[in-house]
Design a protein around this motif. Structure first.
Motif, PDB file in Angstrom:
ATOM      1  N   GLY A 116      16.880  19.074  47.337  1.00  0.00           N
ATOM      2  CA  GLY A 116      15.840  18.659  46.970  1.00  0.00           C
ATOM      3  C   GLY A 116      16.076  17.407  45.598  1.00  0.00           C
ATOM      4  O   GLY A 116      16.596  17.275  44.578  1.00  0.00           O
ATOM      5  N   TYR A 134       9.626  17.743  43.620  1.00  0.00           N
ATOM      6  CA  TYR A 134      10.101  16.626  44.369  1.00  0.00           C
ATOM      7  C   TYR A 134       9.830  15.984  45.083  1.00  0.00           C
ATOM      8  O   TYR A 134       8.934  15.378  45.483  1.00  0.00           O
ATOM      9  CB  TYR A 134      10.871  18.391  45.689  1.00  0.00           C
ATOM     10  CG  TYR A 134      11.923  19.080  44.917  1.00  0.00           C
ATOM     11  CD1 TYR A 134      13.464  18.379  44.933  1.00  0.00           C
ATOM     12  CD2 TYR A 134      12.043  20.515  45.343  1.00  0.00           C
ATOM     13  CE1 TYR A 134      13.860  19.605  44.605  1.00  0.00           C
ATOM     14  CE2 TYR A 134      12.735  21.834  44.886  1.00  0.00           C
ATOM     15  CZ  TYR A 134      13.960  21.175  44.140  1.00  0.00           C
ATOM     16  OH  TYR A 134      15.318  22.386  44.214  1.00  0.00           O
ATOM     17  N   ASN A 135      10.696  14.816  44.892  1.00  0.00           N
ATOM     18  CA  ASN A 135       9.942  13.612  45.532  1.00  0.00           C
ATOM     19  C   ASN A 135      10.421  14.338  46.866  1.00  0.00           C
ATOM     20  O   ASN A 135       9.412  13.129  48.751  1.00  0.00           O
ATOM     21  CB  ASN A 135      10.861  12.078  45.392  1.00  0.00           C
ATOM     22  CG  ASN A 135      10.714  12.150  43.820  1.00  0.00           C
ATOM     23  OD1 ASN A 135       9.492  11.725  43.080  1.00  0.00           O
ATOM     24  ND2 ASN A 135      11.580  12.110  43.876  1.00  0.00           N
ATOM     25  N   THR A 136      11.696  14.386  47.741  1.00  0.00           N
ATOM     26  CA  THR A 136      11.904  15.094  48.913  1.00  0.00           C
ATOM     27  C   THR A 136      12.546  16.039  49.289  1.00  0.00           C
ATOM     28  O   THR A 136      13.533  16.208  47.958  1.00  0.00           O
ATOM     29  CB  THR A 136      12.687  13.968  50.098  1.00  0.00           C
ATOM     30  OG1 THR A 136      13.928  13.742  49.380  1.00  0.00           O
ATOM     31  CG2 THR A 136      11.666  12.140  49.887  1.00  0.00           C
ATOM     32  N   THR A 138      15.242  18.215  51.715  1.00  0.00           N
ATOM     33  CA  THR A 138      16.127  18.277  52.909  1.00  0.00           C
ATOM     34  C   THR A 138      16.445  19.265  53.709  1.00  0.00           C
ATOM     35  O   THR A 138      17.126  20.116  52.721  1.00  0.00           O
ATOM     36  CB  THR A 138      16.609  17.586  53.191  1.00  0.00           C
ATOM     37  OG1 THR A 138      18.148  17.259  52.323  1.00  0.00           O
ATOM     38  CG2 THR A 138      16.510  15.365  53.419  1.00  0.00           C
ATOM     39  N   THR A 170       4.525  22.765  51.952  1.00  0.00           N
ATOM     40  CA  THR A 170       3.948  21.189  53.169  1.00  0.00           C
ATOM     41  C   THR A 170       2.825  21.074  53.239  1.00  0.00           C
ATOM     42  O   THR A 170       1.154  20.135  53.451  1.00  0.00           O
ATOM     43  CB  THR A 170       4.522  21.369  53.965  1.00  0.00           C
ATOM     44  OG1 THR A 170       3.573  22.077  55.298  1.00  0.00           O
ATOM     45  CG2 THR A 170       6.321  21.166  54.222  1.00  0.00           C
TER      46      THR A 170
END
Length: 186
Positions: A116, A134-136, A138, A170
């Motif tokens: 992250g 978190y920005n992203t 995976t 999400t």
């Protein structure tokens, strides 16, 4: 009894059937208590939970938290965003194992690598344009199983559609907070 890589498939099916017929049996309330210990360190205690309105006492767990030295911690334990990745990996592992067993997929090896990206300008209040979290994130799942790529894709779709942690990450979860002033010695 049908055991697939440690999962009792018959018992799993019975649980699904029971909760389908009696939805209250699937109602759980989990809890955690976190206490600051020193500096940026804390300890979270996890013990009991409620199922269908009844308290269930279990083994007590203690999860430590800290920050890296680069963020003024002592790195005596993972930080909260790392623990979130660990929780997601744990949830996905459970989901893949249970769903693979239900689908008749034999797992030989299963592991996840999660990453992250966080920009501390959000956490530190430096920029309102930067998220605090978190920005992203995976996630790469490495699976050795007796299944085709199509079956593994179906497995992934099933797990992602039913993962509580993936859902919490999400989708916005309502959060209510209260601050209760306590006098020292109470």
């Amino acid at each position: 009894m049908s055991i697939t890589h440690g999962v009792d498939v018959e018992q799993l099916g019975q649980a699904v059937e029971t909760i389908t017929e009696e939805p209250e049996g699937g109602q759980f309330r989990f809890r955690a208590k976190t206490e600051w210990t020193d500096g940026l360190q804390c300890v979270t205690t996890i013990d009991d939970f409620d199922q269908a309105g009844e308290r269930v006492h279990t083994q007590e767990f203690h999860v430590k938290g800290d920050e890296p030295e680069q963020i003024l911690g002592k790195r005596s334990a993972p930080n909260a965003v790392e623990l979130l990745l660990a929780a997601l990996g744990s949830c996905l592992s459970v989901g893949y194992a249970a769903n693979a067993a239900a689908m008749g997929i034999e797992l030989r090896d299963l592991r996840f690598e999660l990453e992250g990206d966080v920009d501390l300008r959000g956490f530190l209040g430096i920029s309102e344009d930067v998220r605090a979290g978190y920005n992203t994130v995976t996630c790469t799942a490495y699976i050795d199983a007796n299944a085709s790529e199509e079956e593994l894709a179906e497995l992934r779709d099933r797990v992602e559609a039913t993962s509580p942690l993936l859902d919490n990450i999400t989708n916005a979860v309502p959060l209510e907070t209260d601050v209760v002033p306590v006098q020292k010695g109470e």
